[in-house]
Motif scaffolding. Structure first.
Motif, PDB file in Angstrom:
ATOM      1  N   GLY A   1       0.830  -1.194   0.000  1.00  0.00           N
ATOM      2  CA  GLY A   1       0.000   0.000   0.000  1.00  0.00           C
ATOM      3  C   GLY A   1       0.869   1.250   0.000  1.00  0.00           C
ATOM      4  N   LEU A   2       0.524   2.210  -0.820  1.00  0.00           N
ATOM      5  CA  LEU A   2       1.281   3.462  -0.923  1.00  0.00           C
ATOM      6  C   LEU A   2       0.335   4.614  -0.611  1.00  0.00           C
ATOM      7  CD1 LEU A   2       4.102   4.578  -1.701  1.00  0.00           C
ATOM      8  CD2 LEU A   2       3.276   4.778  -4.047  1.00  0.00           C
ATOM      9  N   VAL A   3       0.565   5.266   0.521  1.00  0.00           N
ATOM     10  CA  VAL A   3      -0.292   6.373   0.966  1.00  0.00           C
ATOM     11  C   VAL A   3       0.450   7.661   0.649  1.00  0.00           C
ATOM     12  CG1 VAL A   3      -1.576   7.369   2.889  1.00  0.00           C
ATOM     13  CG2 VAL A   3      -1.190   4.891   2.786  1.00  0.00           C
ATOM     14  N   THR A   4      -0.089   8.441  -0.268  1.00  0.00           N
ATOM     15  CA  THR A   4       0.711   9.501  -0.876  1.00  0.00           C
ATOM     16  C   THR A   4      -0.181  10.542  -1.545  1.00  0.00           C
ATOM     17  OG1 THR A   4       2.595   9.819  -2.381  1.00  0.00           O
ATOM     18  CG2 THR A   4       0.967   8.158  -3.035  1.00  0.00           C
ATOM     19  N   ALA A   5       0.385  11.261  -2.519  1.00  0.00           N
ATOM     20  CA  ALA A   5      -0.341  12.241  -3.326  1.00  0.00           C
ATOM     21  C   ALA A   5      -0.012  11.986  -4.787  1.00  0.00           C
ATOM     22  CB  ALA A   5       0.068  13.668  -2.950  1.00  0.00           C
ATOM     23  N   PRO A   6      -0.861  12.423  -5.709  1.00  0.00           N
ATOM     24  CA  PRO A   6      -0.525  12.270  -7.126  1.00  0.00           C
ATOM     25  C   PRO A   6       0.810  12.927  -7.442  1.00  0.00           C
ATOM     26  CG  PRO A   6      -2.813  12.948  -6.871  1.00  0.00           C
ATOM     27  CD  PRO A   6      -2.175  13.060  -5.513  1.00  0.00           C
ATOM     28  N   GLY A   7       1.640  12.240  -8.231  1.00  0.00           N
ATOM     29  CA  GLY A   7       2.973  12.751  -8.542  1.00  0.00           C
ATOM     30  C   GLY A   7       3.913  12.490  -7.393  1.00  0.00           C
ATOM     31  N   GLY A   8       5.200  12.644  -7.625  1.00  0.00           N
ATOM     32  CA  GLY A   8       6.182  12.493  -6.561  1.00  0.00           C
ATOM     33  C   GLY A   8       6.391  11.045  -6.152  1.00  0.00           C
ATOM     34  N   ARG A   9       7.598  10.743  -5.652  1.00  0.00           N
ATOM     35  CA  ARG A   9       7.945   9.415  -5.137  1.00  0.00           C
ATOM     36  C   ARG A   9       7.664   8.315  -6.149  1.00  0.00           C
ATOM     37  NH1 ARG A   9      11.363  10.767  -1.124  1.00  0.00           N
ATOM     38  NH2 ARG A   9      10.382  12.134   0.398  1.00  0.00           N
ATOM     39  N   GLY A  10       7.757   8.619  -7.437  1.00  0.00           N
ATOM     40  CA  GLY A  10       7.501   7.616  -8.461  1.00  0.00           C
ATOM     41  C   GLY A  10       8.486   6.475  -8.416  1.00  0.00           C
ATOM     42  N   LEU A  11       9.679   6.742  -7.910  1.00  0.00           N
ATOM     43  CA  LEU A  11      10.707   5.712  -7.837  1.00  0.00           C
ATOM     44  C   LEU A  11      10.260   4.552  -6.960  1.00  0.00           C
ATOM     45  CD1 LEU A  11      13.666   4.845  -8.459  1.00  0.00           C
ATOM     46  CD2 LEU A  11      14.325   6.035  -6.365  1.00  0.00           C
ATOM     47  N   ILE A  12       9.564   4.835  -5.871  1.00  0.00           N
ATOM     48  CA  ILE A  12       9.163   3.784  -4.941  1.00  0.00           C
ATOM     49  C   ILE A  12       8.253   2.776  -5.633  1.00  0.00           C
ATOM     50  CG2 ILE A  12       7.869   3.295  -2.833  1.00  0.00           C
ATOM     51  CD1 ILE A  12       8.810   5.988  -1.750  1.00  0.00           C
ATOM     52  N   ALA A  13       7.175   3.256  -6.237  1.00  0.00           N
ATOM     53  CA  ALA A  13       6.235   2.346  -6.896  1.00  0.00           C
ATOM     54  C   ALA A  13       6.905   1.590  -8.034  1.00  0.00           C
ATOM     55  CB  ALA A  13       5.026   3.130  -7.408  1.00  0.00           C
ATOM     56  N   ALA A  14       7.707   2.284  -8.827  1.00  0.00           N
ATOM     57  CA  ALA A  14       8.345   1.638  -9.980  1.00  0.00           C
ATOM     58  C   ALA A  14       9.291   0.527  -9.552  1.00  0.00           C
ATOM     59  CB  ALA A  14       9.090   2.682 -10.809  1.00  0.00           C
ATOM     60  N   GLU A  15      10.102   0.792  -8.534  1.00  0.00           N
ATOM     61  CA  GLU A  15      11.073  -0.210  -8.080  1.00  0.00           C
ATOM     62  C   GLU A  15      10.374  -1.399  -7.421  1.00  0.00           C
ATOM     63  OE1 GLU A  15      14.405  -0.409  -8.401  1.00  0.00           O
ATOM     64  OE2 GLU A  15      14.388   1.344  -9.703  1.00  0.00           O
ATOM     65  N   LEU A  16       9.344  -1.142  -6.644  1.00  0.00           N
ATOM     66  CA  LEU A  16       8.636  -2.242  -5.993  1.00  0.00           C
ATOM     67  C   LEU A  16       7.903  -3.108  -7.016  1.00  0.00           C
ATOM     68  CD1 LEU A  16       7.232  -0.413  -2.840  1.00  0.00           C
ATOM     69  CD2 LEU A  16       9.060  -2.117  -2.908  1.00  0.00           C
ATOM     70  N   GLN A  17       7.317  -2.473  -8.023  1.00  0.00           N
ATOM     71  CA  GLN A  17       6.657  -3.246  -9.075  1.00  0.00           C
ATOM     72  C   GLN A  17       7.677  -4.068  -9.861  1.00  0.00           C
ATOM     73  OE1 GLN A  17       4.542   0.090 -10.927  1.00  0.00           O
ATOM     74  NE2 GLN A  17       2.590  -0.837 -10.367  1.00  0.00           N
ATOM     75  N   ALA A  18       8.840  -3.482 -10.128  1.00  0.00           N
ATOM     76  CA  ALA A  18       9.889  -4.215 -10.843  1.00  0.00           C
ATOM     77  C   ALA A  18      10.369  -5.424 -10.041  1.00  0.00           C
ATOM     78  CB  ALA A  18      11.062  -3.283 -11.148  1.00  0.00           C
ATOM     79  N   ALA A  19      10.267  -5.329  -8.704  1.00  0.00           N
ATOM     80  CA  ALA A  19      10.682  -6.438  -7.839  1.00  0.00           C
ATOM     81  C   ALA A  19       9.574  -7.465  -7.636  1.00  0.00           C
ATOM     82  CB  ALA A  19      11.137  -5.893  -6.487  1.00  0.00           C
ATOM     83  N   GLY A  20       8.436  -7.268  -8.279  1.00  0.00           N
ATOM     84  CA  GLY A  20       7.371  -8.262  -8.237  1.00  0.00           C
ATOM     85  C   GLY A  20       6.219  -7.959  -7.313  1.00  0.00           C
ATOM     86  N   ALA A  21       6.169  -6.769  -6.744  1.00  0.00           N
ATOM     87  CA  ALA A  21       5.071  -6.416  -5.846  1.00  0.00           C
ATOM     88  C   ALA A  21       3.902  -5.830  -6.628  1.00  0.00           C
ATOM     89  CB  ALA A  21       5.551  -5.408  -4.803  1.00  0.00           C
ATOM     90  N   GLN A  22       2.734  -5.884  -6.018  1.00  0.00           N
ATOM     91  CA  GLN A  22       1.553  -5.214  -6.546  1.00  0.00           C
ATOM     92  C   GLN A  22       1.299  -3.971  -5.691  1.00  0.00           C
ATOM     93  OE1 GLN A  22      -1.536  -8.200  -6.418  1.00  0.00           O
ATOM     94  NE2 GLN A  22      -1.017  -8.963  -8.464  1.00  0.00           N
ATOM     95  N   ILE A  23       1.079  -2.847  -6.337  1.00  0.00           N
ATOM     96  CA  ILE A  23       0.911  -1.578  -5.627  1.00  0.00           C
ATOM     97  C   ILE A  23      -0.567  -1.231  -5.520  1.00  0.00           C
ATOM     98  CG2 ILE A  23       1.458   0.882  -5.596  1.00  0.00           C
ATOM     99  CD1 ILE A  23       3.866  -0.947  -5.153  1.00  0.00           C
ATOM    100  N   THR A  24      -1.004  -0.953  -4.291  1.00  0.00           N
ATOM    101  CA  THR A  24      -2.338  -0.408  -4.058  1.00  0.00           C
ATOM    102  C   THR A  24      -2.149   1.020  -3.575  1.00  0.00           C
ATOM    103  OG1 THR A  24      -3.235  -2.565  -3.463  1.00  0.00           O
ATOM    104  CG2 THR A  24      -4.482  -0.626  -2.776  1.00  0.00           C
ATOM    105  N   ARG A  25      -2.502   1.948  -4.413  1.00  0.00           N
ATOM    106  CA  ARG A  25      -2.204   3.360  -4.162  1.00  0.00           C
ATOM    107  C   ARG A  25      -3.403   4.068  -3.539  1.00  0.00           C
ATOM    108  NH1 ARG A  25       1.675   6.853  -6.930  1.00  0.00           N
ATOM    109  NH2 ARG A  25       1.104   9.026  -6.518  1.00  0.00           N
ATOM    110  N   ALA A  26      -3.128   4.870  -2.530  1.00  0.00           N
ATOM    111  CA  ALA A  26      -4.163   5.710  -1.923  1.00  0.00           C
ATOM    112  C   ALA A  26      -3.669   7.150  -1.938  1.00  0.00           C
ATOM    113  CB  ALA A  26      -4.468   5.260  -0.504  1.00  0.00           C
ATOM    114  N   ASP A  27      -4.214   7.945  -2.829  1.00  0.00           N
ATOM    115  CA  ASP A  27      -3.891   9.371  -2.864  1.00  0.00           C
ATOM    116  C   ASP A  27      -4.810  10.076  -1.869  1.00  0.00           C
ATOM    117  OD1 ASP A  27      -1.891   9.246  -4.854  1.00  0.00           O
ATOM    118  OD2 ASP A  27      -3.407   9.185  -6.428  1.00  0.00           O
ATOM    119  N   VAL A  28      -4.217  10.585  -0.783  1.00  0.00           N
ATOM    120  CA  VAL A  28      -5.023  11.161   0.299  1.00  0.00           C
ATOM    121  C   VAL A  28      -4.931  12.687   0.346  1.00  0.00           C
ATOM    122  CG1 VAL A  28      -5.015   9.084   1.725  1.00  0.00           C
ATOM    123  CG2 VAL A  28      -3.143  10.738   1.948  1.00  0.00           C
TER     124      VAL A  28
END
Length: 262
Positions: free
Chosen positions: A137-164
């Motif tokens: 789960g990624l609790v964040t805002a639209p834009g920014g910290r794109g590296l986190i989601a990209a690297e975790l997805q590349a490592a085989g994780a599924q991202i559930t994003r919550a823009d709060v």
């Protein structure tokens, strides 16, 4: 003159803050402690997202195997939607200690923060060592910290994003730029967000970009931000240990008393 750690800091210097509108107080106070004034050139203000859609999105993210909060603002916005302590089901991670403190203040007990307070430091944490098949789960805002989601997805994780929350762009004020023009040098440009730096820089007229290249020392919270600043022609760069006000002012002390100040 202000004295710190047996080094004399010249009276009369200016901190340029790119923090979101209304979030300058801690940095302004810390700069004043070293004899500096602060000019705030916020590229945006933050707005919390409300309503059932945001709440449901957050609920889904918080049921993940791991949950990452990207900023204190993300914690505050999430806490306005749900009681966080009651919602925790797994280890929660943060990019830095400020975000970790914000979670602890809301009663969240199991919080992991990296020593290196940036996206790269977070991704190197053992708790994210093998994320294949995990839901993050990624609790964040639209834009920014794109590296986190990209690297975790590349490592085989599924991202559930919550823009709060979201960042609402602001135009640079000519009045505040005029105030900066009258402010003493050196100018220390505090950089803790690559997206904030990019938006700020894109709005500057060419002559102002040149003026900053000539007069500014960049205080950067990561090596990646240092490379971004240098790519813009900001050749005097001092690395901070992290993005907090205390860490940035420690870097300011180095900048004002070391070779970068000359």
């Amino acid at each position: 003159m202000t004295v710190m750690a047996n080094h004399t800091i010249p009276t009369g210097w200016t901190l340029i803050s790119l923090r979101p509108q209304g979030q300058q107080a801690a940095l302004r106070h810390a700069a004043a402690g070293l004899g500096g004034r602060t000019v705030a050139l916020s590229p945006w203000r933050l707005q919390r997202l409300q309503g059932s859609a945001a709440r449901q999105q957050l609920q889904r993210a918080l049921t993940s195997d791991r949950v990452v909060f990207t900023s204190p603002a993300a914690v505050a916005a999430a806490a306005s939607l749900l009681p966080l302590a009651a919602a925790q089901r797994s280890p929660w991670l943060t990019v830095g200690e400020g975000t970790a403190r914000a979670l602890l203040a809301h009663g969240v007990a199991d919080v992991h923060a990296p020593q290196r307070m940036d996206s790269e430091g977070l991704l190197a944490m053992p708790v994210l060592g093998d994320v294949r098949g995990m839901q993050i789960g990624l609790v964040t805002a639209p834009g920014g910290r794109g590296l986190i989601a990209a690297e975790l997805q590349a490592a085989g994780a599924q991202i559930t994003r919550a823009d709060v929350y979201r960042r609402l762009p602001l135009r640079l004020s000519r009045r505040i730029l005029a105030r900066l023009a009258r402010s003493p040098t050196p100018w220390l440009l505090a950089i803790s967000s690559g997206e904030a730096l990019q938006r700020f820089w894109q709005q500057l007229p060419g002559h102002w970009q040149q003026r900053l290249r000539a007069n500014a020392i960049a205080l950067v919270a990561s090596d990646r931000l240092g490379a971004q600043a240098q790519a813009l022609g900001l050749t005097r760069v001092v690395r901070s240990e992290g993005p907090t006000s205390v860490q940035l002012m420690a870097a300011a002390h180095t900048a004002l008393t070391g070779p970068a100040a000359t």
